[in-house]
Write a protein that holds these residues in place. Structure first.
Motif, PDB file in Angstrom:
ATOM      1  N   LYS A   1      -6.074  14.695   1.536  1.00 45.03           N
ATOM      2  CA  LYS A   1      -7.416  14.629   2.104  1.00 45.03           C
ATOM      3  C   LYS A   1      -7.732  13.207   2.584  1.00 45.03           C
ATOM      4  N   VAL A   2      -7.403  12.218   1.747  1.00 51.20           N
ATOM      5  CA  VAL A   2      -7.654  10.820   2.118  1.00 51.20           C
ATOM      6  C   VAL A   2      -6.797  10.441   3.321  1.00 51.20           C
ATOM      7  N   ALA A   3      -5.513  10.881   3.297  1.00 49.34           N
ATOM      8  CA  ALA A   3      -4.596  10.536   4.385  1.00 49.34           C
ATOM      9  C   ALA A   3      -5.134  11.065   5.715  1.00 49.34           C
ATOM     10  N   ARG A   4      -5.666  12.258   5.657  1.00 49.11           N
ATOM     11  CA  ARG A   4      -6.210  12.856   6.868  1.00 49.11           C
ATOM     12  C   ARG A   4      -7.447  12.075   7.334  1.00 49.11           C
ATOM     13  N   ALA A   5      -8.344  11.802   6.360  1.00 49.36           N
ATOM     14  CA  ALA A   5      -9.585  11.093   6.698  1.00 49.36           C
ATOM     15  C   ALA A   5      -9.296   9.723   7.292  1.00 49.36           C
ATOM     16  N   ALA A   6      -8.236   9.070   6.803  1.00 49.50           N
ATOM     17  CA  ALA A   6      -7.911   7.719   7.276  1.00 49.50           C
ATOM     18  C   ALA A   6      -6.961   7.748   8.469  1.00 49.50           C
ATOM     19  N   GLY A   7      -6.507   8.942   8.819  1.00 45.30           N
ATOM     20  CA  GLY A   7      -5.596   9.064   9.964  1.00 45.30           C
ATOM     21  C   GLY A   7      -4.209   8.504   9.717  1.00 45.30           C
ATOM     22  N   LEU A   8      -3.765   8.556   8.448  1.00 45.70           N
ATOM     23  CA  LEU A   8      -2.424   8.040   8.107  1.00 45.70           C
ATOM     24  C   LEU A   8      -1.402   9.150   8.331  1.00 45.70           C
ATOM     25  N   THR A   9      -1.068   9.394   9.589  1.00 50.67           N
ATOM     26  CA  THR A   9      -0.206  10.537   9.862  1.00 50.67           C
ATOM     27  C   THR A   9       1.166  10.150  10.382  1.00 50.67           C
ATOM     28  N   GLY A  10       1.335   8.901  10.810  1.00 47.53           N
ATOM     29  CA  GLY A  10       2.589   8.471  11.425  1.00 47.53           C
ATOM     30  C   GLY A  10       3.795   8.699  10.522  1.00 47.53           C
ATOM     31  N   ARG A  11       4.935   8.975  11.114  1.00 46.87           N
ATOM     32  CA  ARG A  11       6.176   9.045  10.364  1.00 46.87           C
ATOM     33  C   ARG A  11       6.587   7.640   9.957  1.00 46.87           C
TER      34      ARG A  11
ATOM     35  N   VAL B   1      -7.843   2.904   5.697  1.00 43.83           N
ATOM     36  CA  VAL B   1      -8.369   3.447   4.428  1.00 43.83           C
ATOM     37  C   VAL B   1      -9.750   2.850   4.151  1.00 43.83           C
ATOM     38  N   ALA B   2      -9.880   1.539   4.393  1.00 40.77           N
ATOM     39  CA  ALA B   2     -11.161   0.861   4.142  1.00 40.77           C
ATOM     40  C   ALA B   2     -12.261   1.451   5.032  1.00 40.77           C
ATOM     41  N   ARG B   3     -11.908   1.770   6.287  1.00 41.56           N
ATOM     42  CA  ARG B   3     -12.896   2.358   7.190  1.00 41.56           C
ATOM     43  C   ARG B   3     -13.303   3.748   6.709  1.00 41.56           C
ATOM     44  N   ALA B   4     -12.322   4.507   6.202  1.00 40.77           N
ATOM     45  CA  ALA B   4     -12.631   5.840   5.661  1.00 40.77           C
ATOM     46  C   ALA B   4     -13.573   5.726   4.463  1.00 40.77           C
ATOM     47  N   ALA B   5     -13.327   4.716   3.627  1.00 39.35           N
ATOM     48  CA  ALA B   5     -14.194   4.493   2.458  1.00 39.35           C
ATOM     49  C   ALA B   5     -15.604   4.156   2.925  1.00 39.35           C
ATOM     50  N   ARG B   6     -15.697   3.341   3.969  1.00 41.87           N
ATOM     51  CA  ARG B   6     -17.013   2.934   4.468  1.00 41.87           C
ATOM     52  C   ARG B   6     -17.764   4.134   5.044  1.00 41.87           C
TER      53      ARG B   6
END
Lengths: 426, 426
Positions: free
Chosen positions: B279-289, B303-308
């Protein structure tokens, strides 16, 4: 205002010159110019005043290197003295040093235990008097008294957050009371910082003027020396590695934090582990009931002696303690980037040989900038008295001038050497 | 030879006077005597030379206080410049500052990534040239280039024990190569130390000349200022709090030790935890291989932007990281006994508001000598560029004299202000 320039005040030129003469043994005026960076005129003025005040002697000439032979200067060792007192729960150590920091008399007495602070101060006053008189030193030549004790000091006076064993000293104006009782100016400082200063003056650390003294008495701390000057931090409480966290989920420490070096591996933790193991407790003779128990330092010493006799349980407990101390030492080395760590303090005077290889191994293995340099670990040659010696050198270092502006020497005071050192043990 | 006196060399009087003038803004010769402790003759000589060299200007008179009005001195801000470069895996930040340390131009460019060191140096050389030319500054007025990067540094040159992302820079003689490419003298130092110096010069820390800058970029470190001077330790690697142990049984770190602050709570640990939570990975857009992933710093920022934005999982991960950083900050404060901690560096430029209250709460609760004083925690106002600014001020602080003995200024060089600052972003 930039702090850099502020660090070079007028008054310190006298102290800086004295310190160079002390460290060199003998040195010419030209040598002083090279070593201090001061101008010839400044050196000339400062040296003239030091000779007038009887602190420095001209002592022959250096070998000629073609030109005019140079007059050598040296400290007048017996022109001034200082008292150093290390006050701890387990014991009080006293030293009297001459101007060069050499110990001319020493005494060890029982610690503060449960006594009332004022009673201890009265006793200390008598013990200081006996020390000075016994050494045959004129009171007028004693510059002051350095008093060092465990744990955080407040800028004003006395201890504030005291270790559990000295809780009844909280808010007691220790320096004022002792100054009133002895009639001497009193400097108060942390015992670990004093230990570092003591190691610096004792010469063990040689040319390394930036190092840390890792101190273990009843507690654990560290004294820091940076370019030959004690680093004290904002409030004189730098180097508190006994209360850094080695385990965020660790047991609670008396200081209010969790997983501190001291609660995991300090002398009290060693004693508790030894008491919890019937075989070790028996081997170390830890049999007293709670009320009649000796000090933590004394019980730690008993465990260390059992380990030295080969008791495997006692050895294992000490080695576990040494591993915690080693990790704390690595943290200290990583933060300060030192080249040398000296293991010192009463508890390491007894158990240092067990701790030394463990600390050295940890630093060799994991000191962060190990590719740049090694951190050498050495055992102090005066681990039991380094703090008291350092306390006395604090008085000497305070430059004579600011500490006791109006120092009056009796007219008929001769420069003869005092009676030989005496050693009394409680 | 005592280190205390050695710390006051001839050459530094010029630098000390310059630093006092810089910090004061304007100051009289009498003010300089008070602030530095130097004699009137020394101040007179040093100031005369500084005016001759065009570094200092006489700028009017102070209000009369009865006697003769005093001539005020100030820096000739546009007489000299320095380049500061912060080299990291994630980005390269450039600044050009004047003699007073004010930024007159800045650029941000892509980081070193997987590029070969020599190719990066060639690119940097061009980027430095564009920076100086774009600001309209004469090359002859540029004193040198300060280059800072993540530690640890070896005394000779280059990085030795490099973080994993920059392993291919090991043994590359970075300072020599960049000096050859740019024709400028190069000073190499640690980016966390530079950040502390940058905070000192930028004025955020005010009168507090002893403080620590807690730095988080791709990794975690700290810069230490003691009495306005950067404390570097034996090999320039002081303040390595990213690699102090917070858990003796913790996970292994790339540095070879266990339970380091960085492996428990650093940006890479934050990113790994975020990736492990779908869920966090998706919210932060951490999708790259793995191969196409952006830098750790860029993913941390996501991640920090997702937290904000209020993503609870991202917030929880950052808060766990903040608790580790807080404990490391407490260790640093306990060892150095500082009064002020500044949170700085690119990662804290983004996430600092999450970290600040956690670090402050930890210090209020458990800083060992908290009865003596509080440790205040502040967020830098220039967290993203503090290291580059500090790199430039290292050049300025190196006293002009030792760095570039034979500095020749063109005869026709005017003292006019250069073109206004330009800001380029990659």
């Amino acid at each position: 205002m930039g702090g850099a320039a502020r660090a070079i005040p007028h008054a310190s030129s006298r102290a800086a010159v004295l310190d160079v003469i002390r460290a060199a043994g003998t040195i010419s005026r030209v040598g002083l110019i090279d070593a201090t960076g001061f101008t010839g005129a400044t050196i000339s003025t400062v040296v003239r005043r030091l000779i007038q005040d009887g602190l420095v002697l001209e002592s022959g000439r250096a070998e000629s290197t073609g030109g005019k032979p140079r007059v050598l200067l040296q400290l007048n060792q017996s022109s001034r003295y200082a008292v150093g007192v290390h006050l701890d729960h387990a014991g009080i150590a006293y030293v009297l040093t001459n101007l060069g920091g050499s110990v001319v008399a020493r005494t060890a007495r029982p610690g503060v235990g449960a006594e009332e602070p004022q009673a201890v101060v009265d006793r200390m006053s008598g013990e200081v008097e006996a020390l000075i008189d016994g050494a045959g030193v004129e009171r007028g030549r004693v510059l002051g008294l350095g008093l060092v004790s465990p744990g955080p000091l407040t800028p004003t006076s006395g201890m504030r957050l005291t270790p559990p064993s000295m809780r009844h000293w909280e808010d007691f104006p220790l320096d004022r009371a002792l100054s009133e009782a002895t009639g001497l100016p009193v400097i108060l400082d942390n015992d670990a910082t004093a230990a570092a200063l003591g190691e610096h003056w004792s010469g063990l650390v040689g040319q390394t003027s930036t190092f840390a003294a890792l101190y273990m008495g009843s507690g654990i701390g560290a004294g820091l020396m940076v370019n030959g000057v004690a680093y004290r931090g904002a409030s004189g409480n730098a180097g508190e590695i006994g209360h850094i966290c080695l385990d965020v989920d660790g047991p609670e420490c008396w200081c209010g934090a969790r997983g501190c070096t001291e609660v995991l591996g300090g002398p009290a933790a060693v004693v508790a582990a030894a008491r919890a193991d019937a075989k070790v407790a028996r081997a170390a003779g830890l049999t007293g009931r709670k009320r009649s128990r000796p000090s933590v330092a004394a019980e730690f010493a008993a465990v260390a002696r059992a380990a030295r006799r080969g008791e495997p349980g006692a050895r294992a407990i000490l080695e576990r303690s040494a591993r915690y101390l080693a990790v704390a030492a690595r943290t200290l080395a990583n933060v300060m980037d030192v080249e040398l760590l000296v293991l010192t303090g009463p508890s390491l005077a007894i158990a240092g040989s067990t701790y030394l290889p463990v600390v050295q191994e940890e630093l060799d293995r994991a000191f962060f900038p190990r590719a740049a340099h090694r951190v050498e670990v050495r055992l102090s040659r005066s681990a039991a008295t380094a703090s008291a010696i350092g306390a006395a050198t604090m008085v000497l270092q305070s430059e004579l001038v600011p500490l006791r502006q109006g120092l009056q020497l009796p007219d008929n005071l001769s420069d003869s050497e005092p009676a030989p050192a005496h050693l009394t043990s409680a």
